[in-house]
Structure formats: structure tokens, C-alpha cells
Write an enzyme that holds these catalytic residues in place. Structure first.
Site, PDB file in Angstrom:
ATOM      1  CG  ASN A 103      -0.412  -0.012   2.488  1.00 15.40           C
ATOM      2  OD1 ASN A 103       0.760  -0.339   2.646  1.00 15.40           O
ATOM      3  ND2 ASN A 103      -1.182   0.342   3.506  1.00 15.40           N
ATOM      4  CG  ASP A 131       9.414 -18.905   5.388  1.00 14.58           C
ATOM      5  OD1 ASP A 131       8.986 -17.781   5.727  1.00 14.58           O
ATOM      6  OD2 ASP A 131       8.747 -19.949   5.488  1.00 14.58           O
ATOM      7  N   GLY A 178       3.591  -4.976   7.139  1.00 14.99           N
ATOM      8  CA  GLY A 178       2.637  -5.814   6.417  1.00 14.99           C
ATOM      9  C   GLY A 178       1.635  -6.414   7.366  1.00 14.99           C
ATOM     10  CG  ASP A 193      -2.124 -11.735  10.880  1.00 13.43           C
ATOM     11  OD1 ASP A 193      -1.976 -10.625  11.414  1.00 13.43           O
ATOM     12  OD2 ASP A 193      -3.182 -12.392  10.923  1.00 13.43           O
ATOM     13  CD  GLU A 228       5.256   0.104  13.118  1.00 20.34           C
ATOM     14  OE1 GLU A 228       4.033   0.052  13.342  1.00 20.34           O
ATOM     15  OE2 GLU A 228       6.077   0.523  13.957  1.00 20.34           O
ATOM     16  NE  ARG A 246      -4.185   6.435   5.200  1.00 19.24           N
ATOM     17  CZ  ARG A 246      -4.862   6.954   6.230  1.00 19.24           C
ATOM     18  NH1 ARG A 246      -6.162   6.786   6.336  1.00 19.24           N
ATOM     19  NH2 ARG A 246      -4.224   7.623   7.173  1.00 19.24           N
ATOM     20  CB  CYS A 247      -1.653  -0.058   8.712  1.00 19.52           C
ATOM     21  SG  CYS A 247      -0.518   1.309   8.740  1.00 19.52           S
ATOM     22  CD  GLU A 272      -5.693  -4.533   8.794  1.00 14.99           C
ATOM     23  OE1 GLU A 272      -5.177  -5.665   8.854  1.00 14.99           O
ATOM     24  OE2 GLU A 272      -5.032  -3.504   8.757  1.00 14.99           O
ATOM     25  NE  ARG A 327       3.261   5.600   7.456  1.00 15.85           N
ATOM     26  CZ  ARG A 327       4.000   5.776   6.358  1.00 15.85           C
ATOM     27  NH1 ARG A 327       5.294   5.857   6.436  1.00 15.85           N
ATOM     28  NH2 ARG A 327       3.427   5.839   5.168  1.00 15.85           N
TER      29      ARG A 327
HETATM   30  N1  LIG Z   1       1.411  -1.020  10.570  1.00 10.64           N
HETATM   31  C1  LIG Z   1       1.754  -0.557   9.385  1.00 10.64           C
HETATM   32  O1  LIG Z   1       2.537   0.371   9.258  1.00 10.64           O
HETATM   33  C2  LIG Z   1       1.175  -1.156   8.144  1.00 10.64           C
HETATM   34  C3  LIG Z   1       0.542  -2.363   8.138  1.00 10.64           C
HETATM   35  N2  LIG Z   1       0.044  -2.867   6.973  1.00 10.64           N
HETATM   36  C4  LIG Z   1      -0.667  -4.133   7.002  1.00 10.64           C
HETATM   37  O2  LIG Z   1      -0.268  -4.947   5.894  1.00 10.64           O
HETATM   38  C5  LIG Z   1      -1.339  -5.702   5.402  1.00 10.64           C
HETATM   39  C6  LIG Z   1      -1.506  -5.477   3.922  1.00 10.64           C
HETATM   40  O3  LIG Z   1      -0.295  -5.432   3.255  1.00 10.64           O
HETATM   41  P1  LIG Z   1       0.232  -6.697   2.449  1.00 10.64           P
HETATM   42  O4  LIG Z   1       1.294  -6.208   1.507  1.00 10.64           O
HETATM   43  O5  LIG Z   1      -0.892  -7.448   1.868  1.00 10.64           O
HETATM   44  O6  LIG Z   1       0.872  -7.545   3.627  1.00 10.64           O
HETATM   45  P2  LIG Z   1       1.668  -8.926   3.560  1.00 10.64           P
HETATM   46  O7  LIG Z   1       2.019  -9.245   4.958  1.00 10.64           O
HETATM   47  O8  LIG Z   1       0.963  -9.909   2.748  1.00 10.64           O
HETATM   48  O9  LIG Z   1       2.983  -8.574   2.733  1.00 10.64           O
HETATM   49  C7  LIG Z   1       3.924  -7.642   3.202  1.00 10.64           C
HETATM   50  C8  LIG Z   1       5.270  -7.938   2.611  1.00 10.64           C
HETATM   51  O10 LIG Z   1       5.738  -9.200   3.090  1.00 10.64           O
HETATM   52  C9  LIG Z   1       6.152 -10.012   2.000  1.00 10.64           C
HETATM   53  N3  LIG Z   1       6.029 -11.400   2.370  1.00 10.64           N
HETATM   54  C10 LIG Z   1       5.007 -12.260   2.181  1.00 10.64           C
HETATM   55  N4  LIG Z   1       5.295 -13.469   2.705  1.00 10.64           N
HETATM   56  C11 LIG Z   1       6.526 -13.374   3.246  1.00 10.64           C
HETATM   57  C12 LIG Z   1       7.371 -14.269   3.950  1.00 10.64           C
HETATM   58  N5  LIG Z   1       7.021 -15.525   4.218  1.00 10.64           N
HETATM   59  N6  LIG Z   1       8.558 -13.807   4.364  1.00 10.64           N
HETATM   60  C13 LIG Z   1       8.941 -12.552   4.120  1.00 10.64           C
HETATM   61  N7  LIG Z   1       8.198 -11.664   3.454  1.00 10.64           N
HETATM   62  C14 LIG Z   1       6.990 -12.054   3.029  1.00 10.64           C
HETATM   63  C15 LIG Z   1       5.263  -9.560   0.871  1.00 10.64           C
HETATM   64  O11 LIG Z   1       5.800  -9.948  -0.364  1.00 10.64           O
HETATM   65  P3  LIG Z   1       4.835 -10.431  -1.547  1.00 10.64           P
HETATM   66  O12 LIG Z   1       4.069  -9.245  -1.951  1.00 10.64           O
HETATM   67  O13 LIG Z   1       5.778 -10.913  -2.574  1.00 10.64           O
HETATM   68  O14 LIG Z   1       3.961 -11.514  -1.000  1.00 10.64           O
HETATM   69  C16 LIG Z   1       5.289  -8.060   1.097  1.00 10.64           C
HETATM   70  O15 LIG Z   1       6.480  -7.500   0.634  1.00 10.64           O
HETATM   71  C17 LIG Z   1      -2.533  -5.242   6.204  1.00 10.64           C
HETATM   72  O16 LIG Z   1      -2.758  -6.126   7.258  1.00 10.64           O
HETATM   73  C18 LIG Z   1      -2.093  -3.903   6.766  1.00 10.64           C
HETATM   74  O17 LIG Z   1      -2.750  -3.484   7.910  1.00 10.64           O
HETATM   75  C19 LIG Z   1       0.191  -2.229   5.805  1.00 10.64           C
HETATM   76  C20 LIG Z   1       0.819  -1.033   5.763  1.00 10.64           C
HETATM   77  C21 LIG Z   1       1.328  -0.389   6.923  1.00 10.64           C
HETATM   78  O1  LIG Z   2       0.879   1.766   5.437  1.00  9.30           O
HETATM   79  C1  LIG Z   2       0.095   2.450   6.031  1.00  9.30           C
HETATM   80  O2  LIG Z   2      -1.093   2.245   5.961  1.00  9.30           O
HETATM   81  C2  LIG Z   2       0.711   3.589   6.695  1.00  9.30           C
HETATM   82  O3  LIG Z   2       1.801   3.286   7.414  1.00  9.30           O
HETATM   83  C3  LIG Z   2      -0.190   4.638   7.107  1.00  9.30           C
HETATM   84  O4  LIG Z   2       0.350   5.805   6.672  1.00  9.30           O
HETATM   85  P1  LIG Z   2      -0.575   7.097   6.604  1.00  9.30           P
HETATM   86  O5  LIG Z   2      -1.238   7.215   7.927  1.00  9.30           O
HETATM   87  O6  LIG Z   2       0.370   8.198   6.323  1.00  9.30           O
HETATM   88  O7  LIG Z   2      -1.545   6.859   5.495  1.00  9.30           O
END
Ligand SMILES: NC(=O)C1=CN([C@@H]2O[C@H](COP(=O)(O)OP(=O)(O)OC[C@H]3O[C@@H](n4cnc5c(N)ncnc54)[C@H](OP(=O)(O)O)[C@@H]3O)[C@@H](O)[C@H]2O)C=CC1
Ligand SMILES: O=C(O)[C@H](O)COP(=O)(O)O
Length: 496
Positions: A169, A230, A245, A247, A264, A297-298, A391, A451
Site C-alpha cells: 500500500n 522464509d 505488512g 500477519d 509494523e 491503510r493500516c 481488518e 502515521r
Molecule cells: N502497521 C503498518 O505500518 C502497516 C501495516 N500494513 C498491514 O499490511 C497488510 C496489507 O499489506 P500486504 O502487503 O498485503 O501484507 P503482507 O504481509 O501480505 O505482505 C507484506 C510484505 O511481506 C512479503 N512477504 C510475504 N510473505 C513473506 C514471507 N514468508 N517472508 C517474508 N516476506 C513475506 C510480501 O511480499 P509479496 O508481496 O511478494 O507476497 C510483502 O512485501 C494489512 O494487514 C495492513 O494493515 C500495511 C501497511 C502499513
Molecule cells: O501503510 C500504512 O497504511 C501507513 O503506514 C499509514 O500511513 P498514513 O497514515 O500516512 O496513510
């Protein structure tokens, strides 16, 4: 255009190469991973499916480069970062165009992401030279039984190789928010971009290339996280993981060795609206917080807990604002654009259907075309509905009508996620006491969660993360402390 002009070296035919040792390199796997345009559902780009050997090559290259980079003076590291920020801003249209196509972010927001990333790098360079040039000087005599015969010089030294994994995102911004602090602190970086968003991120990596950083200081490996993730996260050459990302981060932290982690993860940010709140202000923030970038957005508002007595009025105001949101393609700069994938759209639909079946009231008709979901406000949500806890990462927002503030606080604290939250009230004393009672990483008073600004601390509690981000905290996190103790032949006290 992606992979054109100054970016032409990124492509090998129609496949984007990976980046190692200062060169764009085709993978030896002969395989690629396809990226689908979330708006058209048509194939868009192909990235290299890197092998484990290629991960090894990147880590080795990072290791060698880091040893030399740690000896580069701080002002020079900062100079490189400022150059990178300027190049990124120059290339903002190309990078933003990739974001529009790859992650369906509207052009306006995509440009903001790139410019914000440049600003973040500039700020990191400025802050870094100050934070990292200061250490601690301690004397031994405050501790009982000691004379002043030892001087301790504690300084901040790099960790080594930082593995940076951003999500789809904010693929560019959440990559540089890890790369900037890591580099200014003397580390090297292995970047694993999200598959969806990889091409925009690789264009940012080419800006690093153009800024003239030493070869191998930043390497970028591509491929599905589920395939190379992994292997990469458990690689013995990695000295720190900074991940944003879902979980997946929990699984990574369980497997990671004795290295610092910055995680995060997801959020289910609660918005608490009290009886004395400015309802117009609350409605504006709920709509901005809940629906911008289609709720992906997270920090999006993910559940509104409103006092029963003002719920009808708040809902009315929110609905008026939802009516004004434009829905369509990111190229048209619409407010609501297609969500990232069909899987995600199906998941969102499942949450809405579950709530509907269990008696929730939808204020707008459910409408979906491909990955494009029209914004929905789901009213009268109860704790037995999945949407009360999960979420959605989509443009659907649950409203829970509460009889007491305690009920809202309880709902916030009962969730496994604890990233941010917000409270709307005109009573500042109440606002502070409620903020203290809401067990989340950040509570905003009278504004939606966010953020930024990017130097503020940003952290999730419970399943929302480990450690704290934000420029200052990230720089500090990406260092370890080294002490040199000078043992004098006898006590020595300076005279006034
Ligand atoms: N707290 C925060 O700041 C934020 C949290 N999020 C959270 O992220 C989620 C959505 O984002 P999303 O991209 O779908 O999240 P994912 O956890 O699916 O992916 C995040 C990253 O991890 C990679 N990845 C996937 N599997 C593995 C693994 N086994 N080992 C290492 N890396 C891996 C992905 O690569 P690939 O794409 O190749 O699978 C990607 O680069 C939501 O839950 C959201 O709330 C999002 C933004 C900000
Ligand atoms: O990835 C996200 O969703 C962000 O870390 C949130 O950033 P923002 O609050 O600036 O949109």
C-alpha cells in the site's frame, strides 16, 4: 513510462531485473512473477523470480559494501541521501505512474507518496547527522564503591545488513522509511519489495543507483514472499529485519534469530465519538480516515464506536460525505479506486455479507465491479459480527452504537490489533483520560489516525507490531551501542 528513458536498464525483455552489486541483473531462474493491474485485472508487469543463490549473492554484496560504508563520514552519507531525495522528486511522475497502475493509487496520492518519500529522506539525513554524532560520556564514581577512575565512551554503531520488507500500500514510502535510517546509520540494505508495487519500488532503487551510492550498499531481490521470504528472513547474514505488512510479520518474528526486529503490522483503529463531539469534524475525519485509498491503510479508521444519543446525527453526516466520494479508476484521480486484488475484494465482500446476515444495516447498496467496491457504511454492527474485529482493508466501515464510553474503550482494548485510535470530544480532560485508557500505540484527539508527520513515533502494540518507527526511532533502532572504557591509573577529578 515504466522501464523507459533513464530506467531502461531495469528491463530484460519484458521482465524487470533484480539489483545486485550496483547492476541490474537478469535472474538465472528463467522464471518471472506476473503483476496484475488491479483496475483492469489484466497482466501488467513481470518481475524476476529470484533464486536462493541470488539471495545469497545479494547478502554477500551487502556485507562487503557495509564494511566500507561504515567508514564513510556522516556528512558524506547525508550528502548521498540528499542527492537521492532530489532525484526521486525529479522522477516523481514516472514512479507515481507505476503506483497508479500497480497498486491502483490515484495519481494525486501517488505523487504525494513519492514527494513525501523524498522529504522523509532529506529529514533523515538532517536528523541522522545529529543523532549519530552524539554518544554518551559516563564516569564511574556515581555507582556506589567506585572512584572516578573509569571513563566510558558510548557511541552508536551500525547493525550490519538490514532486511527491508515493505507492503503493497506504500511500497515506495515504506521502503525508504527503512532504507533512509539504515543507510545514515552506516548499514547496508537488502530490499524485498512487495510483489504488487515491486516495479514502482525498483524505480526508486534506480534513483539510489543514479545517486551514486557505493555498489552493493542497497541490493533488491524480487519474487513472491511466500517463496523466497522464509529463506531471506532466516538468512544468517541478515542483522536486522524491518517489516511492514500483515500477519506474515508475526510468523517472521517467531522464526527470526537473535536480531533486532521492527514490525509494523495490521490495525483495527477505533474511532470513539462522544456526545459532546463536534459531529461535523468527526464525520469529516471518519470519511477521510475510513475511505481514503479505499480503506487500504493500516491507520484507516476501521471501526466507529459512537454514543447512541448522537449516532443518528453522525451517521447522517457521514452518509452525506460518502455521497460526494468519486468512485472509479485511479487515472481519473477518483477517491475510491479498485482494491489490490480479487482475493482482497472477495474477503471484503465476505465481511459485509457476514454483517448483513447477522442483522447489520447497510446505508448504501452493495456494489462491486471487479476489484472496484463502492463505499459502504455498515451500521448497527454488533460484537458477534466479523467486521467488528477484522481488518477489511477496503472501503467498508462499521459503526457500533455504544451506551457508555467504557463500552467503546473496552471494544478498542479487546482487539488483538492496537496500532492507533482516535477520540472526538470537546472536553480535553476527558480526551486525555480516554486516550490513556485506550491501549493502542497512538491515540489522536479530534483527528483521524495517521502515521505522519514522519518524524513522529509510530508503533503498534499487541499484534500490531514490535518496536517503534518514525524517522528518529528508526535511526536509533538501526544502531547498537558500543562502549570504550578508559581505565585511568588512579582516580581523577577535574577541579573547578
Ligand atoms: N502497521 C503498518 O505500518 C502497516 C501495516 N500494513 C498491514 O499490511 C497488510 C496489507 O499489506 P500486504 O502487503 O498485503 O501484507 P503482507 O504481509 O501480505 O505482505 C507484506 C510484505 O511481506 C512479503 N512477504 C510475504 N510473505 C513473506 C514471507 N514468508 N517472508 C517474508 N516476506 C513475506 C510480501 O511480499 P509479496 O508481496 O511478494 O507476497 C510483502 O512485501 C494489512 O494487514 C495492513 O494493515 C500495511 C501497511 C502499513
Ligand atoms: O501503510 C500504512 O497504511 C501507513 O503506514 C499509514 O500511513 P498514513 O497514515 O500516512 O496513510
Amino acid at each position: 513510462m515504466a522501464g523507459q528513458g533513464v530506467f531502461k536498464d531495469l528491463l530484460d525483455g519484458d521482465v524487470f531485473k533484480y539489483y545486485v552489486d550496483g547492476a541490474w541483473t537478469p535472474t538465472t531462474s528463467g522464471k518471472s512473477v506476473g503483476i496484475v493491474n488491479p483496475s483492469t485485472l489484466k497482466p501488467l508487469f513481470k518481475i524476476s523470480a529470484c533464486t536462493q543463490d541470488e539471495v545469497n549473492k545479494c547478502v554477500d554484496s551487502c556485507k562487503a559494501a557495509q564494511k566500507l560504508w561504515a567508514k564513510v563520514p556522516l556528512w558524506k552519507r547525508a550528502e548521498h541521501l540528499h542527492k537521492l531525495a532530489a532525484i526521486m522528486k525529479d522522477q516523481k511522475i514516472t514512479i507515481a505512474d507505476c503506483l497508479v497502475k500497480e497498486v491502483a493509487k490515484c495519481m494525486k496520492d501517488a505523487m504525494v507518496e513519492v514527494v513525501r518519500s523524498g522529504d522523509l529522506i532529506d529529514y533523515t539525513a538532517e536528523e541522522g547527522i545529529r543523532i549519530l554524532s552524539e554518544g554518551k560520556f559516563l564516569t564511574s564514581d556515581p555507582f556506589p564503591g567506585n572512584e572516578r577512575n573509569k571513563y566510558c565512551l558510548a557511541s552508536k554503531i551500525p547493525l550490519g545488513v538490514v532486511l527491508a520488507i515493505p507492503p503493497f500500500n506504500y511500497p515506495v514510502n515504506l521502503a525508504v522509511s527503512k532504507i533512509g535510517p539504515a543507510l545514515i546509520a552506516g548499514n547496508s540494505v537488502l530490499l524485498k519489495p512487495p510483489t504488487q508495487g515491486a516495479v514502482a519500488t525498483l524505480h526508486m532503487v534506480h534513483c539510489i543507483h543514479m545517486a551514486g551510492f557505493p555498489k552493493g550498499l542497497v541490493n533488491a531481490i524480487t519474487g513472491k514472499g511466500s517463496e523466497i521470504g522464509d529463506y531471506t528472513t532466516t538468512h544468517p547474514g541478515i542483522n536486522c529485519i524491518s517489516f511492514t505488512g500483515g500477519d506474515t510479520g508475526i510468523a517472521i518474528s517467531k522464526k527470526a534469530g537473535m536480531i533486532p526486529l521492527q514490525m509494523e503490522l495490521g490495525g483495527k483503529d477505533t474511532c470513539l465519538v462522544l456526545e459532546d463531539a463536534d459531529l461535523e469534524l468527526a464525520a469529516t475525519h471518519v470519511v477521510k480516515g475510513g475511505y481514503s485509498y479505499s480503506g487500504q491503510r493500516c491507520t484507516a479508521v476501521k471501526v466507529v464506536c459512537v454514543m447512541e444519543s448522537v449516532a443518528d446525527e453522525l451517521v447522517k453526516k457521514i452518509n452525506e460525505k460518502i455521497k460526494k466520494l468519486t468512485v472509479g479508476m485511479p487515472e481519473k484521480d477518483c477517491d475510491i479506486t479498485p482494491v489490490i486484488s480479487e482475493t482482497s475484494a472477495n474477503f471484503i465482500q465476505g465481511l459485509v455479507e457476514d454483517a448483513k446476515e447477522k442483522g447489520a444495516k447497510l446505508h448504501q447498496e452493495w456494489k462491486r465491479e471487479g476489484n472496484l467496491i463502492w463505499p459502504v457504511l455498515i451500521d448497527k454492527v454488533l460484537p458477534d459480527m466479523r467486521i467488528a474485529w477484522e481488518e477489511p482493508f477496503g472501503p467498508v466501515l462499521p459503526i457500533m452504537r455504544i451506551k457508555s464510553v467504557e463500552e467503546g474503550i473496552h471494544h478498542c482494548n479487546a482487539n488483538n490489533f492496537a496500532l492507533q485510535g482516535c477520540v472526538f470530544t470537546k472536553n480535553i480532560d476527558k480526551a486525555i483520560m480516554i486516550s490513556d485508557a485506550m491501549e493502542s500505540g497512538t491515540i489522536q484527539i479530534n483527528a483521524a489516525p495517521a502515521r505522519g508527520p514522519d518524524h513522529f513515533p509510530f508503533q503498534g502494540l499487541r499484534d500490531s507490531g514490535i518496536g517503534s518507527q518514525g524517522i528518529i526511532n528508526s535511526i536509533n533502532m538501526m544502531c547498537k551501542t558500543k562502549s570504550i572504557v578508559i581505565n585511568l591509573p588512579g582516580p581523577s577529578y577535574s577541579m573547578g
